[in-house]
Scaffold this motif. Structure first.
Motif, PDB file in Angstrom:
ATOM      1  N   ILE A 152       0.857  -1.182   0.000  1.00 24.67           N
ATOM      2  CA  ILE A 152       0.000   0.000   0.000  1.00 24.67           C
ATOM      3  C   ILE A 152       0.896   1.235   0.000  1.00 24.67           C
ATOM      4  N   THR A 153       0.687   2.166  -0.921  1.00 23.20           N
ATOM      5  CA  THR A 153       1.507   3.375  -0.985  1.00 23.20           C
ATOM      6  C   THR A 153       1.214   4.256   0.229  1.00 23.20           C
ATOM      7  N   PRO A 154       2.142   5.144   0.601  1.00 18.32           N
ATOM      8  CA  PRO A 154       1.917   6.000   1.782  1.00 18.32           C
ATOM      9  C   PRO A 154       0.620   6.804   1.711  1.00 18.32           C
ATOM     10  N   GLU A 155       0.347   7.435   0.556  1.00 19.51           N
ATOM     11  CA  GLU A 155      -0.894   8.208   0.429  1.00 19.51           C
ATOM     12  C   GLU A 155      -2.106   7.295   0.523  1.00 19.51           C
ATOM     13  N   ALA A 156      -2.038   6.130  -0.141  1.00 22.75           N
ATOM     14  CA  ALA A 156      -3.150   5.194  -0.082  1.00 22.75           C
ATOM     15  C   ALA A 156      -3.336   4.655   1.329  1.00 22.75           C
ATOM     16  N   MET A 157      -2.234   4.467   2.085  1.00 23.38           N
ATOM     17  CA  MET A 157      -2.356   3.984   3.454  1.00 23.38           C
ATOM     18  C   MET A 157      -3.153   4.965   4.306  1.00 23.38           C
ATOM     19  N   ARG A 158      -2.937   6.258   4.086  1.00 26.89           N
ATOM     20  CA  ARG A 158      -3.721   7.254   4.818  1.00 26.89           C
ATOM     21  C   ARG A 158      -5.197   7.144   4.464  1.00 26.89           C
ATOM     22  N   ARG A 159      -5.495   6.915   3.179  1.00 22.04           N
ATOM     23  CA  ARG A 159      -6.890   6.780   2.761  1.00 22.04           C
ATOM     24  C   ARG A 159      -7.486   5.467   3.263  1.00 22.04           C
ATOM     25  N   PHE A 160      -6.724   4.379   3.210  1.00 23.65           N
ATOM     26  CA  PHE A 160      -7.167   3.105   3.756  1.00 23.65           C
ATOM     27  C   PHE A 160      -7.507   3.267   5.239  1.00 23.65           C
ATOM     28  N   THR A 161      -6.615   3.918   5.967  1.00 22.49           N
ATOM     29  CA  THR A 161      -6.798   4.069   7.411  1.00 22.49           C
ATOM     30  C   THR A 161      -8.082   4.826   7.718  1.00 22.49           C
ATOM     31  N   ARG A 162      -8.303   5.942   7.001  1.00 25.68           N
ATOM     32  CA  ARG A 162      -9.525   6.714   7.235  1.00 25.68           C
ATOM     33  C   ARG A 162     -10.765   5.911   6.864  1.00 25.68           C
ATOM     34  N   ALA A 163     -10.720   5.248   5.707  1.00 28.23           N
ATOM     35  CA  ALA A 163     -11.899   4.518   5.235  1.00 28.23           C
ATOM     36  C   ALA A 163     -12.241   3.355   6.156  1.00 28.23           C
ATOM     37  N   PHE A 164     -11.228   2.576   6.539  1.00 25.92           N
ATOM     38  CA  PHE A 164     -11.508   1.420   7.377  1.00 25.92           C
ATOM     39  C   PHE A 164     -11.766   1.814   8.823  1.00 25.92           C
ATOM     40  N   ARG A 165     -11.271   2.971   9.259  1.00 23.24           N
ATOM     41  CA  ARG A 165     -11.624   3.458  10.597  1.00 23.24           C
ATOM     42  C   ARG A 165     -13.131   3.656  10.686  1.00 23.24           C
TER      43      ARG A 165
END
Length: 307
Positions: free
Chosen positions: A86-99
């Protein structure tokens, strides 16, 4: 689906009736299963994890290639082997979405609204891109060039504006109903701004589909692969509904709200499968990368706390 008497039977019947799209399923598995272990997996591990769902080698390669093109995944090679992270920017989006997926439904309203103004001054392409992202975050276009949400997340909105290149190009303000001035009921504004019928139907369908699993899990202990498949199917189906939920405060939702029942069901099923499924995930990842770390303490905070 007809009455099923075993976990294997339920899984087979579900996959036959509602086979998940491979690219979307890869997203779910990266966000739910691989992110807690560092967010990286070798292709061999992905093949092992996806194969029981009917995703073959070719479909998987196509899916990860497209996700890499879209910026969700980065890839690297080591000889004939490939890994995806997971790319760094995508990790931030993954984290927000799955939170959002794992968070309890306890959002209360303080009476204020977040407004995004000034979109009419943007180019047509900019307006389209901004509108798409705002709608995805649960905002409603209450008038031309005006987006609104009664519980806007400032961090998520700032990230959205940065991602679309809109910082400094629109106004972001908070507003509240003016005391002493008679106006339409706010429930009318919610009804006009958000059509919740599809979200309600989605939550009700989720409950109908997955409720039978409770009795099956009470009668049969899943092995690690079964637990992983059940956990993944639960989160994949719940995520698809929940991420279309505009996340309105409790006070502005119709009652009874089926999202509450769906959340409690997803939480209970996750609770019953997370331990064995984590064994399966870690074993698959470590077969290709022996030093893959176990999930950290933050994993156990999902759904309000896992046993």
């Amino acid at each position: 689906m007809q009455k099923i008497n075993s976990l294997d039977g339920w899984i087979a019947a579900f996959l036959a009736a509602e086979p998940p799209r491979s690219k979307s399923l890869v997203m779910t598995i990266f966000g739910d299963a691989i992110a807690p272990h560092g967010g990286e997996a070798w292709l061999g591990s992905l093949i092992e994890l996806l194969e029981p769902f009917g995703v073959n080698d070719r479909l998987l390669r196509t899916s990860v290639f497209r996700l890499a093109q879209e910026g969700w995944l980065g890839s690297q090679r080591d000889g004939r082997r490939s890994s995806y992270a997971i790319t760094p920017e995508a990790m931030r989006r993954f984290t927000r979405a799955f939170r959002r997926v794992y968070a309890p439904l306890n959002l209360h309203w303080d009476g204020s609204w977040t407004l995004v103004l000034g979109a009419n001054s943007l180019s047509a392409a900019e307006r389209t891109a901004l509108r798409k992202e705002l709608l995805w975050e649960g905002y409603s276009m209450i008038a031309p060039g005006i987006a609104s949400h009664p519980a806007g997340d400032a961090e998520a909105l700032d990230a959205l504006l940065g991602r679309t290149g809109m910082r400094g190009k629109v106004y972001v303000v908070q507003a509240a109903q003016l005391p002493g001035v008679e106006s339409k009921p706010l429930s009318d504004l919610v009804a006009e701004g958000w059509d919740l019928s599809e979200v309600i139907e989605g939550y009700e369908r989720f409950v109908a589909r997955f409720s039978p699993l409770l009795a099956l899990l009470a009668a049969e202990t899943p092995n690690p692969q079964q637990a992983f498949m059940l956990r993944t199917l639960v989160i994949h189906a719940y995520r698809r509904v929940q991420l279309h939920d505009p996340q309105l405060p409790i006070e502005l939702l119709p009652t009874p709200w089926p999202g509450t029942v769906a959340y409690e069901l997803a939480r209970e099923l996750y609770q019953r499968t997370h331990r064995a499924s984590s064994e399966h995930i870690l074993a698959a990842l470590q077969r290709e990368a022996p030093f893959t770390p176990p999930s950290g303490a933050s994993f156990l905070t999902r759904f309000g706390g896992l046993h």
